[in-house]
Design a protein around this motif. Structure first.
Motif, PDB file in Angstrom:
ATOM      1  N   ARG A 103     -14.134  -0.842   8.175  1.00 28.39           N
ATOM      2  CA  ARG A 103     -12.682  -1.012   8.275  1.00 28.39           C
ATOM      3  C   ARG A 103     -12.088   0.373   8.470  1.00 28.39           C
ATOM      4  NH1 ARG A 103      -8.595  -4.505   9.610  1.00 28.39           N
ATOM      5  NH2 ARG A 103      -6.706  -3.512   8.906  1.00 28.39           N
ATOM      6  N   GLU A 107      -8.643   2.712   8.907  1.00 27.93           N
ATOM      7  CA  GLU A 107      -7.211   2.800   8.585  1.00 27.93           C
ATOM      8  C   GLU A 107      -6.773   4.242   8.779  1.00 27.93           C
ATOM      9  OE1 GLU A 107      -5.252   0.344   7.902  1.00 27.93           O
ATOM     10  OE2 GLU A 107      -6.534  -1.277   7.191  1.00 27.93           O
ATOM     11  N   PHE A 113      -3.644   7.305   7.371  1.00 24.92           N
ATOM     12  CA  PHE A 113      -2.491   7.689   6.560  1.00 24.92           C
ATOM     13  C   PHE A 113      -2.128   9.119   6.908  1.00 24.92           C
ATOM     14  CE2 PHE A 113      -6.167   8.742   3.937  1.00 24.92           C
ATOM     15  CZ  PHE A 113      -5.852   9.967   3.380  1.00 24.92           C
ATOM     16  N   SER A 134      -9.339  -4.980   3.852  1.00 27.31           N
ATOM     17  CA  SER A 134      -8.103  -4.383   4.363  1.00 27.31           C
ATOM     18  C   SER A 134      -7.042  -4.307   3.272  1.00 27.31           C
ATOM     19  CB  SER A 134      -7.581  -5.195   5.548  1.00 27.31           C
ATOM     20  OG  SER A 134      -6.323  -4.723   5.967  1.00 27.31           O
ATOM     21  N   ASP A 135      -6.866  -5.386   2.539  1.00 32.03           N
ATOM     22  CA  ASP A 135      -5.874  -5.417   1.458  1.00 32.03           C
ATOM     23  C   ASP A 135      -6.215  -4.409   0.366  1.00 32.03           C
ATOM     24  OD1 ASP A 135      -4.531  -7.434   2.804  1.00 32.03           O
ATOM     25  OD2 ASP A 135      -5.281  -9.051   1.509  1.00 32.03           O
ATOM     26  N   VAL A 178      -7.989  -1.576   0.676  1.00 33.86           N
ATOM     27  CA  VAL A 178      -7.755  -0.214   1.171  1.00 33.86           C
ATOM     28  C   VAL A 178      -6.260   0.082   1.166  1.00 33.86           C
ATOM     29  CG1 VAL A 178      -7.963   1.317   3.170  1.00 33.86           C
ATOM     30  CG2 VAL A 178      -9.888  -0.131   2.510  1.00 33.86           C
ATOM     31  N   LYS A 179      -5.469  -0.887   1.579  1.00 31.17           N
ATOM     32  CA  LYS A 179      -4.020  -0.679   1.567  1.00 31.17           C
ATOM     33  C   LYS A 179      -3.512  -0.438   0.152  1.00 31.17           C
ATOM     34  CE  LYS A 179       0.367  -2.612   3.011  1.00 31.17           C
ATOM     35  NZ  LYS A 179       1.093  -3.706   3.671  1.00 31.17           N
ATOM     36  N   GLU A 180      -3.943  -1.266  -0.779  1.00 29.66           N
ATOM     37  CA  GLU A 180      -3.481  -1.168  -2.168  1.00 29.66           C
ATOM     38  C   GLU A 180      -3.935   0.118  -2.846  1.00 29.66           C
ATOM     39  OE1 GLU A 180      -5.302  -3.123  -6.086  1.00 29.66           O
ATOM     40  OE2 GLU A 180      -4.428  -4.603  -4.724  1.00 29.66           O
ATOM     41  N   LEU A 235      -3.858   3.562   0.955  1.00 29.87           N
ATOM     42  CA  LEU A 235      -2.690   3.791   1.811  1.00 29.87           C
ATOM     43  C   LEU A 235      -1.394   3.824   1.021  1.00 29.87           C
ATOM     44  CD1 LEU A 235      -3.624   1.546   4.876  1.00 29.87           C
ATOM     45  CD2 LEU A 235      -4.320   3.897   4.351  1.00 29.87           C
ATOM     46  N   ASN A 236      -1.198   2.879   0.132  1.00 25.20           N
ATOM     47  CA  ASN A 236       0.041   2.852  -0.655  1.00 25.20           C
ATOM     48  C   ASN A 236       0.180   4.084  -1.546  1.00 25.20           C
ATOM     49  OD1 ASN A 236       0.704   0.393   0.484  1.00 25.20           O
ATOM     50  ND2 ASN A 236       0.194  -0.804  -1.318  1.00 25.20           N
ATOM     51  N   ASP A 266      -0.205   7.607   1.674  1.00 27.14           N
ATOM     52  CA  ASP A 266       0.540   7.715   2.926  1.00 27.14           C
ATOM     53  C   ASP A 266       1.921   8.324   2.716  1.00 27.14           C
ATOM     54  OD1 ASP A 266       0.851   7.410   5.712  1.00 27.14           O
ATOM     55  OD2 ASP A 266       1.897   5.500   5.445  1.00 27.14           O
TER      56      ASP A 266
END
Length: 136
Positions: A8, A10, A12, A69-70, A72-74, A77-78, A81
């Motif tokens: 995956r 991503e 930032f 994906s969720d 990694v975002k949580e 990235l959150n 970023d």
């Protein structure tokens, strides 16, 4: 069962300064150069999370990509970023935010959330030409 690696990717954006508070300004400048700018500098980081495991015969998945994906975002990235890594991220309050240290922090954040049955590797691109992997 066959073992397959999934990835995956991503990205930032974050600012940082490479600075060792135990050193003089002259030594910091000598070692870190432009990356020691007291007014910070930034990167458009790319991250690749690789999980390796057996293919589940019921789903055909190694790991659900939406779930990854969720996660990694949580977890990444959150948090990272559009942040100043030195000032905004607790893990870098006493750790120089080099690419080597950033990739290890990201690994630790995700490793706690992903079962040990999956091998995991994080690749972090600081620039198109400079990247680090953990574990190597």
């Amino acid at each position: 069962m066959p073992r397959v690696s999934i990835n995956r990717k991503e990205h930032f954006n974050a600012a940082h300064r490479l600075y060792n508070p135990d050193w003089s300004d002259e030594k910091n400048e000598s070692v870190f150069g432009k990356c020691n700018n007291p007014n910070w500098h930034g990167h458009n980081y790319e991250i690749i999370v690789t999980l390796t495991g057996e293919v589940d015969p019921d789903t055909g998945y190694v790991y659900d990509m939406k779930k990854l994906s969720d996660l990694v975002k949580e977890q990444v990235l959150n948090r990272f970023d559009h942040k100043n890594l030195n000032l905004d991220i607790k893990e870098f309050q006493n750790l120089i935010p080099t690419a080597e240290n950033i990739v290890k922090v990201i690994y630790d954040l995700l490793r706690d959330k992903i079962e040990e049955k999956y091998e995991m590797k994080i690749t972090l691109y600081e620039t198109e030409r400079n990247f680090v992997e953990y574990p190597s």
